[in-house]
Motif scaffolding. Structure first.
Motif, PDB file in Angstrom:
ATOM      1  N   GLU A  61       9.987  -9.344  14.042  1.00 12.13           N
ATOM      2  CA  GLU A  61      10.488 -10.660  14.442  1.00 12.13           C
ATOM      3  C   GLU A  61      11.992 -10.664  14.723  1.00 12.13           C
ATOM      4  O   GLU A  61      12.438 -11.231  15.718  1.00 12.13           O
ATOM      5  CB  GLU A  61      10.167 -11.720  13.375  1.00 12.13           C
ATOM      6  N   ARG A  62      12.777 -10.028  13.843  1.00 17.31           N
ATOM      7  CA  ARG A  62      14.229 -10.011  14.056  1.00 17.31           C
ATOM      8  C   ARG A  62      14.589  -9.209  15.298  1.00 17.31           C
ATOM      9  O   ARG A  62      15.469  -9.581  16.064  1.00 17.31           O
ATOM     10  CB  ARG A  62      14.950  -9.443  12.833  1.00 17.31           C
ATOM     11  N   LEU A  63      13.914  -8.077  15.487  1.00 14.97           N
ATOM     12  CA  LEU A  63      14.156  -7.258  16.666  1.00 14.97           C
ATOM     13  C   LEU A  63      13.857  -8.051  17.937  1.00 14.97           C
ATOM     14  O   LEU A  63      14.641  -8.037  18.881  1.00 14.97           O
ATOM     15  CB  LEU A  63      13.292  -5.994  16.593  1.00 14.97           C
ATOM     16  N   GLU A  64      12.738  -8.758  17.952  1.00 11.53           N
ATOM     17  CA  GLU A  64      12.371  -9.555  19.123  1.00 11.53           C
ATOM     18  C   GLU A  64      13.359 -10.684  19.360  1.00 11.53           C
ATOM     19  O   GLU A  64      13.754 -10.955  20.502  1.00 11.53           O
ATOM     20  CB  GLU A  64      10.965 -10.121  18.954  1.00 11.53           C
ATOM     21  N   ALA A  65      13.779 -11.366  18.294  1.00  7.52           N
ATOM     22  CA  ALA A  65      14.730 -12.483  18.435  1.00  7.52           C
ATOM     23  C   ALA A  65      16.064 -11.983  18.982  1.00  7.52           C
ATOM     24  O   ALA A  65      16.652 -12.599  19.881  1.00  7.52           O
ATOM     25  CB  ALA A  65      14.923 -13.177  17.092  1.00  7.52           C
ATOM     26  N   PHE A  66      16.539 -10.859  18.453  1.00  8.92           N
ATOM     27  CA  PHE A  66      17.788 -10.280  18.939  1.00  8.92           C
ATOM     28  C   PHE A  66      17.665  -9.888  20.410  1.00  8.92           C
ATOM     29  O   PHE A  66      18.538 -10.183  21.224  1.00  8.92           O
ATOM     30  CB  PHE A  66      18.168  -9.066  18.089  1.00  8.92           C
ATOM     31  N   SER A  67      16.562  -9.229  20.744  1.00  4.85           N
ATOM     32  CA  SER A  67      16.332  -8.795  22.129  1.00  4.85           C
ATOM     33  C   SER A  67      16.255  -9.989  23.072  1.00  4.85           C
ATOM     34  O   SER A  67      16.820  -9.957  24.171  1.00  4.85           O
ATOM     35  CB  SER A  67      15.050  -7.967  22.218  1.00  4.85           C
ATOM     36  N   ASP A  68      15.554 -11.044  22.659  1.00  4.41           N
ATOM     37  CA  ASP A  68      15.468 -12.251  23.485  1.00  4.41           C
ATOM     38  C   ASP A  68      16.856 -12.830  23.744  1.00  4.41           C
ATOM     39  O   ASP A  68      17.172 -13.252  24.868  1.00  4.41           O
ATOM     40  CB  ASP A  68      14.582 -13.307  22.813  1.00  4.41           C
ATOM     41  N   GLY A  69      17.691 -12.843  22.711  1.00  4.24           N
ATOM     42  CA  GLY A  69      19.048 -13.366  22.870  1.00  4.24           C
ATOM     43  C   GLY A  69      19.872 -12.540  23.839  1.00  4.24           C
ATOM     44  O   GLY A  69      20.574 -13.082  24.700  1.00  4.24           O
ATOM     45  N   VAL A  70      19.779 -11.218  23.712  1.00  2.00           N
ATOM     46  CA  VAL A  70      20.531 -10.338  24.608  1.00  2.00           C
ATOM     47  C   VAL A  70      20.058 -10.515  26.046  1.00  2.00           C
ATOM     48  O   VAL A  70      20.870 -10.621  26.974  1.00  2.00           O
ATOM     49  CB  VAL A  70      20.412  -8.862  24.167  1.00  2.00           C
ATOM     50  N   LEU A  71      18.754 -10.574  26.258  1.00  2.00           N
ATOM     51  CA  LEU A  71      18.228 -10.739  27.615  1.00  2.00           C
ATOM     52  C   LEU A  71      18.616 -12.088  28.210  1.00  2.00           C
ATOM     53  O   LEU A  71      18.911 -12.188  29.407  1.00  2.00           O
ATOM     54  CB  LEU A  71      16.712 -10.542  27.619  1.00  2.00           C
ATOM     55  N   ALA A  72      18.653 -13.126  27.388  1.00  2.00           N
ATOM     56  CA  ALA A  72      19.093 -14.443  27.876  1.00  2.00           C
ATOM     57  C   ALA A  72      20.555 -14.389  28.306  1.00  2.00           C
ATOM     58  O   ALA A  72      20.938 -14.966  29.338  1.00  2.00           O
ATOM     59  CB  ALA A  72      18.886 -15.498  26.789  1.00  2.00           C
ATOM     60  N   ILE A  73      21.379 -13.684  27.547  1.00  2.00           N
ATOM     61  CA  ILE A  73      22.796 -13.546  27.910  1.00  2.00           C
ATOM     62  C   ILE A  73      22.936 -12.748  29.206  1.00  2.00           C
ATOM     63  O   ILE A  73      23.759 -13.078  30.070  1.00  2.00           O
ATOM     64  CB  ILE A  73      23.583 -12.898  26.757  1.00  2.00           C
ATOM     65  N   ILE A  74      22.137 -11.700  29.361  1.00  2.00           N
ATOM     66  CA  ILE A  74      22.184 -10.892  30.585  1.00  2.00           C
ATOM     67  C   ILE A  74      21.892 -11.755  31.803  1.00  2.00           C
ATOM     68  O   ILE A  74      22.613 -11.704  32.810  1.00  2.00           O
ATOM     69  CB  ILE A  74      21.191  -9.709  30.489  1.00  2.00           C
ATOM     70  N   ILE A  75      20.851 -12.576  31.723  1.00  2.00           N
ATOM     71  CA  ILE A  75      20.505 -13.450  32.858  1.00  2.00           C
ATOM     72  C   ILE A  75      21.604 -14.468  33.096  1.00  2.00           C
ATOM     73  O   ILE A  75      21.961 -14.764  34.247  1.00  2.00           O
ATOM     74  CB  ILE A  75      19.137 -14.113  32.622  1.00  2.00           C
ATOM     75  N   THR A  76      22.178 -15.001  32.023  1.00  2.00           N
ATOM     76  CA  THR A  76      23.268 -15.978  32.167  1.00  2.00           C
ATOM     77  C   THR A  76      24.470 -15.357  32.867  1.00  2.00           C
ATOM     78  O   THR A  76      25.056 -15.962  33.768  1.00  2.00           O
ATOM     79  CB  THR A  76      23.682 -16.522  30.786  1.00  2.00           C
ATOM     80  N   ILE A  77      24.830 -14.149  32.465  1.00  2.00           N
ATOM     81  CA  ILE A  77      25.962 -13.469  33.105  1.00  2.00           C
ATOM     82  C   ILE A  77      25.681 -13.253  34.585  1.00  2.00           C
ATOM     83  O   ILE A  77      26.553 -13.465  35.436  1.00  2.00           O
ATOM     84  CB  ILE A  77      26.267 -12.134  32.395  1.00  2.00           C
ATOM     85  N   MET A  78      24.458 -12.848  34.909  1.00  2.00           N
ATOM     86  CA  MET A  78      24.126 -12.607  36.321  1.00  2.00           C
ATOM     87  C   MET A  78      24.230 -13.884  37.138  1.00  2.00           C
ATOM     88  O   MET A  78      24.757 -13.879  38.249  1.00  2.00           O
ATOM     89  CB  MET A  78      22.720 -12.006  36.450  1.00  2.00           C
ATOM     90  N   VAL A  79      23.726 -14.995  36.599  1.00  2.00           N
ATOM     91  CA  VAL A  79      23.758 -16.233  37.377  1.00  2.00           C
ATOM     92  C   VAL A  79      25.191 -16.755  37.523  1.00  2.00           C
ATOM     93  O   VAL A  79      25.539 -17.372  38.528  1.00  2.00           O
ATOM     94  CB  VAL A  79      22.804 -17.302  36.792  1.00  2.00           C
ATOM     95  N   LEU A  80      26.041 -16.473  36.550  1.00  2.00           N
ATOM     96  CA  LEU A  80      27.438 -16.894  36.660  1.00  2.00           C
ATOM     97  C   LEU A  80      28.191 -16.110  37.726  1.00  2.00           C
ATOM     98  O   LEU A  80      29.216 -16.572  38.231  1.00  2.00           O
ATOM     99  CB  LEU A  80      28.141 -16.760  35.307  1.00  2.00           C
ATOM    100  N   GLU A  81      27.676 -14.932  38.079  1.00  2.00           N
ATOM    101  CA  GLU A  81      28.276 -14.138  39.149  1.00  2.00           C
ATOM    102  C   GLU A  81      28.017 -14.747  40.528  1.00  2.00           C
ATOM    103  O   GLU A  81      28.720 -14.437  41.483  1.00  2.00           O
ATOM    104  CB  GLU A  81      27.734 -12.707  39.122  1.00  2.00           C
ATOM    105  N   LEU A  82      26.970 -15.593  40.628  1.00  2.00           N
ATOM    106  CA  LEU A  82      26.664 -16.222  41.917  1.00  2.00           C
ATOM    107  C   LEU A  82      27.688 -17.311  42.209  1.00  2.00           C
ATOM    108  O   LEU A  82      27.912 -18.189  41.393  1.00  2.00           O
ATOM    109  CB  LEU A  82      25.265 -16.843  41.894  1.00  2.00           C
ATOM    110  N   GLU A  83      28.291 -17.226  43.359  1.00  2.00           N
ATOM    111  CA  GLU A  83      29.246 -18.251  43.770  1.00  2.00           C
ATOM    112  C   GLU A  83      28.740 -18.919  45.042  1.00  2.00           C
ATOM    113  O   GLU A  83      28.280 -18.250  45.962  1.00  2.00           O
ATOM    114  CB  GLU A  83      30.621 -17.631  44.033  1.00  2.00           C
TER     115      GLU A  83
END
Length: 195
Positions: free
Chosen positions: A4-26
């Protein structure tokens, strides 16, 4: 050890990755078709990268849904996967800026990161399979050597062809992403029939 902790951590990291990518769109600075077409390479690189991160997230979820146990090697393999996935926004942004989608070095680096993401996922998957019995559902449904070989081969061809034509490389990287969607759909159906 539970996952559970591994999955929660991974979900958080993947959400941040997608957020960073979308912030690159101008958005284009002007309201013309020419201005829109200037950002098309950026949007396409974002779309391909979003596809990859999404496929890894869903596959990761399904993998841990039927994993009965994990160990330290699985934890470190998961971090190795997250490292390579976390580099995707950097390479996506580099390809999307200006005309870098036609430059060899950014395209090769992008493909290399995708290849390393694939290899690190295989390491994670194999680490999980090794601590389960050979006939366990996780070994049966996730051990797809033919598709693994095909994807790695297409990556290598894509990396090599970047020196001839970067558009061919990007098309091959997109092809692997689409093959992963097809494979994921197949795995999902088999898992749903069991659970």
């Amino acid at each position: 050890m539970t996952s559970e902790r591994l999955e929660a951590f991974s979900d958080g990291v993947l959400a941040i990755i997608i957020t960073i990518m979308v912030l690159e769109l101008e958005a284009p600075k002007e309201y013309t078709l020419e201005a829109f077409f200037e950002i098309v390479p950026t949007f396409i690189s974002y779309l391909v990268s979003f596809l990859y991160v999404s496929v890894y997230w869903v596959t990761h979820h399904q993998l841990f849904k039927i994993a009965e146990k994990i160990n330290g090697k699985v934890l470190w393999s998961n971090l190795y996967l997250l490292f390579w996935l976390s580099v995707i926004p950097f390479t996506t942004g580099w390809i999307g800026q200006g005309n870098h989608h036609t430059d060899v070095v950014p395209v090769v680096l992008y493909g290399f990161v995708l290849l390393m993401s694939q290899l690190s996922f295989l390491l994670l998957r194999n680490s999980i399979i090794k601590i389960h019995e050979k006939k366990s559902p996780i070994a049966v449904h996730f051990n797809r050597l033919t598709m693994d070989f095909a994807c790695v081969s297409i990556y290598v061809i894509g990396l090599s062809s970047a020196f001839l034509n970067t558009y061919i490389s990007m098309a091959l990287f997109l092809l692997v992403g689409l093959l992963k969607v097809v494979e994921l759909n197949s795995i999902s159906k088999r898992i749903q029939s069991i659970y």
